[in-house]
Structure formats: structure tokens, C-alpha cells
Design a protein around this motif. Sequence first.
Motif, PDB file in Angstrom:
ATOM      1  N   GLY A  83       2.035 -15.532 -33.505  1.00 45.59           N
ATOM      2  CA  GLY A  83       0.910 -16.138 -34.187  1.00 45.59           C
ATOM      3  C   GLY A  83      -0.364 -15.978 -33.392  1.00 45.59           C
ATOM      4  O   GLY A  83      -0.329 -15.668 -32.197  1.00 45.59           O
ATOM      5  N   TYR A  84      -1.490 -16.174 -34.086  1.00 43.53           N
ATOM      6  CA  TYR A  84      -2.773 -16.161 -33.392  1.00 43.53           C
ATOM      7  C   TYR A  84      -3.734 -17.080 -34.127  1.00 43.53           C
ATOM      8  O   TYR A  84      -3.959 -16.928 -35.325  1.00 43.53           O
ATOM      9  N   GLY A  85      -4.285 -18.014 -33.404  1.00 42.51           N
ATOM     10  CA  GLY A  85      -5.104 -19.070 -33.978  1.00 42.51           C
ATOM     11  C   GLY A  85      -4.423 -20.386 -33.685  1.00 42.51           C
ATOM     12  O   GLY A  85      -3.647 -20.510 -32.739  1.00 42.51           O
ATOM     13  N   ARG A  86      -4.694 -21.366 -34.505  1.00 49.56           N
ATOM     14  CA  ARG A  86      -4.090 -22.681 -34.290  1.00 49.56           C
ATOM     15  C   ARG A  86      -2.571 -22.593 -34.469  1.00 49.56           C
ATOM     16  O   ARG A  86      -2.080 -22.008 -35.433  1.00 49.56           O
ATOM     17  N   ALA A  87      -1.840 -23.160 -33.510  1.00 46.24           N
ATOM     18  CA  ALA A  87      -0.382 -23.178 -33.558  1.00 46.24           C
ATOM     19  C   ALA A  87       0.106 -24.588 -33.226  1.00 46.24           C
ATOM     20  O   ALA A  87      -0.545 -25.321 -32.483  1.00 46.24           O
ATOM     21  N   ASN A  88       1.252 -24.961 -33.776  1.00 47.56           N
ATOM     22  CA  ASN A  88       1.828 -26.294 -33.546  1.00 47.56           C
ATOM     23  C   ASN A  88       2.601 -26.324 -32.228  1.00 47.56           C
ATOM     24  O   ASN A  88       3.825 -26.257 -32.219  1.00 47.56           O
ATOM     25  N   HIS A  89       1.898 -26.404 -31.118  1.00 52.03           N
ATOM     26  CA  HIS A  89       2.613 -26.389 -29.843  1.00 52.03           C
ATOM     27  C   HIS A  89       2.233 -27.509 -28.888  1.00 52.03           C
ATOM     28  O   HIS A  89       3.071 -28.000 -28.150  1.00 52.03           O
ATOM     29  N   ALA A  90       0.993 -27.912 -28.855  1.00 48.51           N
ATOM     30  CA  ALA A  90       0.544 -28.852 -27.825  1.00 48.51           C
ATOM     31  C   ALA A  90       0.550 -30.297 -28.289  1.00 48.51           C
ATOM     32  O   ALA A  90       0.812 -31.205 -27.498  1.00 48.51           O
ATOM     33  N   GLY A  91       0.231 -30.528 -29.542  1.00 43.64           N
ATOM     34  CA  GLY A  91       0.138 -31.887 -30.055  1.00 43.64           C
ATOM     35  C   GLY A  91      -1.010 -32.657 -29.422  1.00 43.64           C
ATOM     36  O   GLY A  91      -1.913 -32.086 -28.815  1.00 43.64           O
ATOM     37  N   LEU A  92      -0.956 -33.975 -29.565  1.00 41.45           N
ATOM     38  CA  LEU A  92      -1.990 -34.822 -28.983  1.00 41.45           C
ATOM     39  C   LEU A  92      -1.711 -35.052 -27.511  1.00 41.45           C
ATOM     40  O   LEU A  92      -0.578 -35.346 -27.120  1.00 41.45           O
ATOM     41  N   GLY A  93      -2.758 -34.918 -26.703  1.00 40.92           N
ATOM     42  CA  GLY A  93      -2.624 -35.111 -25.259  1.00 40.92           C
ATOM     43  C   GLY A  93      -3.777 -35.907 -24.708  1.00 40.92           C
ATOM     44  O   GLY A  93      -4.575 -36.497 -25.444  1.00 40.92           O
ATOM     45  N   ASP A  94      -3.875 -35.894 -23.397  1.00 42.92           N
ATOM     46  CA  ASP A  94      -4.791 -36.760 -22.658  1.00 42.92           C
ATOM     47  C   ASP A  94      -6.164 -36.112 -22.481  1.00 42.92           C
ATOM     48  O   ASP A  94      -6.284 -35.040 -21.887  1.00 42.92           O
ATOM     49  N   ASP A  95      -7.204 -36.787 -22.971  1.00 39.37           N
ATOM     50  CA  ASP A  95      -8.565 -36.259 -22.855  1.00 39.37           C
ATOM     51  C   ASP A  95      -9.019 -36.121 -21.404  1.00 39.37           C
ATOM     52  O   ASP A  95      -9.817 -35.238 -21.084  1.00 39.37           O
ATOM     53  N   ASP A  96      -8.498 -36.961 -20.510  1.00 34.44           N
ATOM     54  CA  ASP A  96      -8.854 -36.839 -19.095  1.00 34.44           C
ATOM     55  C   ASP A  96      -8.273 -35.558 -18.495  1.00 34.44           C
ATOM     56  O   ASP A  96      -8.884 -34.929 -17.629  1.00 34.44           O
ATOM     57  N   VAL A  97      -7.101 -35.157 -18.958  1.00 38.96           N
ATOM     58  CA  VAL A  97      -6.498 -33.902 -18.504  1.00 38.96           C
ATOM     59  C   VAL A  97      -7.328 -32.727 -19.022  1.00 38.96           C
ATOM     60  O   VAL A  97      -7.614 -31.787 -18.276  1.00 38.96           O
ATOM     61  N   LEU A  98      -7.744 -32.791 -20.282  1.00 33.48           N
ATOM     62  CA  LEU A  98      -8.578 -31.716 -20.828  1.00 33.48           C
ATOM     63  C   LEU A  98      -9.863 -31.573 -20.011  1.00 33.48           C
ATOM     64  O   LEU A  98     -10.262 -30.457 -19.674  1.00 33.48           O
ATOM     65  N   ALA A  99     -10.487 -32.683 -19.652  1.00 32.89           N
ATOM     66  CA  ALA A  99     -11.710 -32.626 -18.833  1.00 32.89           C
ATOM     67  C   ALA A  99     -11.432 -31.968 -17.488  1.00 32.89           C
ATOM     68  O   ALA A  99     -12.247 -31.181 -16.993  1.00 32.89           O
ATOM     69  N   ALA A 100     -10.265 -32.257 -16.897  1.00 35.50           N
ATOM     70  CA  ALA A 100      -9.899 -31.657 -15.609  1.00 35.50           C
ATOM     71  C   ALA A 100      -9.637 -30.160 -15.751  1.00 35.50           C
ATOM     72  O   ALA A 100      -9.998 -29.373 -14.868  1.00 35.50           O
ATOM     73  N   ILE A 164      -1.667 -24.987 -17.672  1.00 42.68           N
ATOM     74  CA  ILE A 164      -0.924 -26.227 -17.469  1.00 42.68           C
ATOM     75  C   ILE A 164       0.415 -26.181 -18.191  1.00 42.68           C
ATOM     76  O   ILE A 164       0.635 -25.357 -19.086  1.00 42.68           O
ATOM     77  N   GLY A 165       1.281 -27.086 -17.792  1.00 42.33           N
ATOM     78  CA  GLY A 165       2.549 -27.274 -18.482  1.00 42.33           C
ATOM     79  C   GLY A 165       2.402 -28.376 -19.514  1.00 42.33           C
ATOM     80  O   GLY A 165       1.529 -29.246 -19.402  1.00 42.33           O
ATOM     81  N   HIS A 166       3.255 -28.366 -20.513  1.00 48.39           N
ATOM     82  CA  HIS A 166       3.228 -29.391 -21.552  1.00 48.39           C
ATOM     83  C   HIS A 166       3.370 -30.783 -20.932  1.00 48.39           C
ATOM     84  O   HIS A 166       2.740 -31.739 -21.386  1.00 48.39           O
ATOM     85  N   LEU A 167       4.173 -30.890 -19.880  1.00 45.37           N
ATOM     86  CA  LEU A 167       4.374 -32.173 -19.216  1.00 45.37           C
ATOM     87  C   LEU A 167       3.100 -32.709 -18.574  1.00 45.37           C
ATOM     88  O   LEU A 167       2.982 -33.920 -18.344  1.00 45.37           O
ATOM     89  N   GLU A 168       2.134 -31.842 -18.316  1.00 44.92           N
ATOM     90  CA  GLU A 168       0.864 -32.275 -17.724  1.00 44.92           C
ATOM     91  C   GLU A 168      -0.145 -32.684 -18.799  1.00 44.92           C
ATOM     92  O   GLU A 168      -1.225 -33.177 -18.474  1.00 44.92           O
ATOM     93  N   TRP A 169       0.218 -32.501 -20.055  1.00 46.88           N
ATOM     94  CA  TRP A 169      -0.681 -32.747 -21.169  1.00 46.88           C
ATOM     95  C   TRP A 169      -0.309 -33.969 -22.003  1.00 46.88           C
ATOM     96  O   TRP A 169      -1.153 -34.744 -22.415  1.00 46.88           O
ATOM     97  N   GLN A 170       0.967 -34.134 -22.274  1.00 43.92           N
ATOM     98  CA  GLN A 170       1.397 -35.119 -23.250  1.00 43.92           C
ATOM     99  C   GLN A 170       2.423 -36.072 -22.650  1.00 43.92           C
ATOM    100  O   GLN A 170       3.391 -35.636 -22.038  1.00 43.92           O
TER     101      GLN A 170
END
Length: 193
Positions: A83-100, A164-170
Motif C-alpha cells: 500500500g501507499y498512503g494512509r494505512a491502518n497500522h499505527a492507530g492513536l498514539g501519544d502526541d508528546d512522542v510525535l513532538a519528540a 520508532i517502534g509501535h511500542l514507543e507510540w501506543q
Amino acid sequence: MSADRFLKALKDEGVTVVEVGSWRSHNRNSKGAWGPVNGVMIHHTVTSGSARTVDICRNGYSGLPGPLCHGVITKDGRVHLVGYGRANHAGLGDDDVLAAVIAERASYPPVNEANTDGNARFYGFECENLGDGKDPWTSAQLDAIERVSAAICRVHGWNQQSVIGHLEWQPGKIDPRGFTMKSMRERIKGRLK
């Protein structure tokens, strides 16, 4: 980056690519944004058998339609583009991690909330592994994870902290299990030099 540029970047990094069906236009863009993209996320599949794993990641399953990632990294180190574009893999995660991740900080805050759409923000790679801590990661597979991550980082001008790993996100996620993201980021850092 266009799908063609994505493919070229992977091949330029020495990745063995398998193009699966109409991967360039297979996405979930109708369900939400794709971008701005800020990083690469690594997962394990909790499956075995390459053909079955690729099929699940391309088509999804009841309750979670595919694609479930951009590429599937099988035990032999091949990267199957699904696939290419939006994919169902990450789900909802931590905005503080995204900032980092965006700031490419040397460490990430503890994951304690799920308030940010990761499917819009990350390239995702599912890696064929049972995720039980016993199923071995092959050297070809670890090399492919390193290469796909470095390829995307090169195009975007990112460093290894954008991977990052999924465990670092969600909260509650454990993947990828069996190697550390810190060790993988060190490998990516070396390749980017």
C-alpha cells in the motif's frame, strides 16, 4: 514523496522489493489524512508464513481493513509493498512522542496517552514474526528494516530518531519484540553516515 520516489529510494538503498498488486493506489486515504508524515514505524505481525502474512497485511481482516502497512518485511529480507498512503497500522498514539519524533530528540517520553492519529503521520512496516520473544529475527530481516528506514530518512532529511517502534507510540503495544529500537536506530545511524 510519490509512490515512484518511494520505490526508487528503497531500491537505491539495496532493498529487495516485491510489488504486490496495485500497491501504489491501495490505501485508506478516503478515511482520513495522509500527512504530514513525520517518521517510520516498525511492527511485528504475530503471524508466520510469508504468503499468509503478506495477504493479511494487504487485505486486512474483519474489523480492520487493509492495507495494514506500506511494506511487509518477510523472514527472507524481502520487502513486499502492499500500500501507499494512509494505512491502518499505527492507530492513536501519544502526541508528546510525535513532538519528540519531529524534533528528533535522543529519547522519547513515556507513552501514556492515545490522542494523535499515527496513521496520518508514519510510514509503517510490518515484519513477519510471532512476537513471542522466541521467534528469531533473521539477519536478512534486520538488514531490511535498517535499509527501508534509512531510505525513507534520506529522502526526508531525517535522522535515525525519526524511526520508532509501535511500542514507543501506543500504550499497551509490545512490538517489535525480540530486538530493541535503540539498537536498530544505531544501525540506521551508521547507514546514514
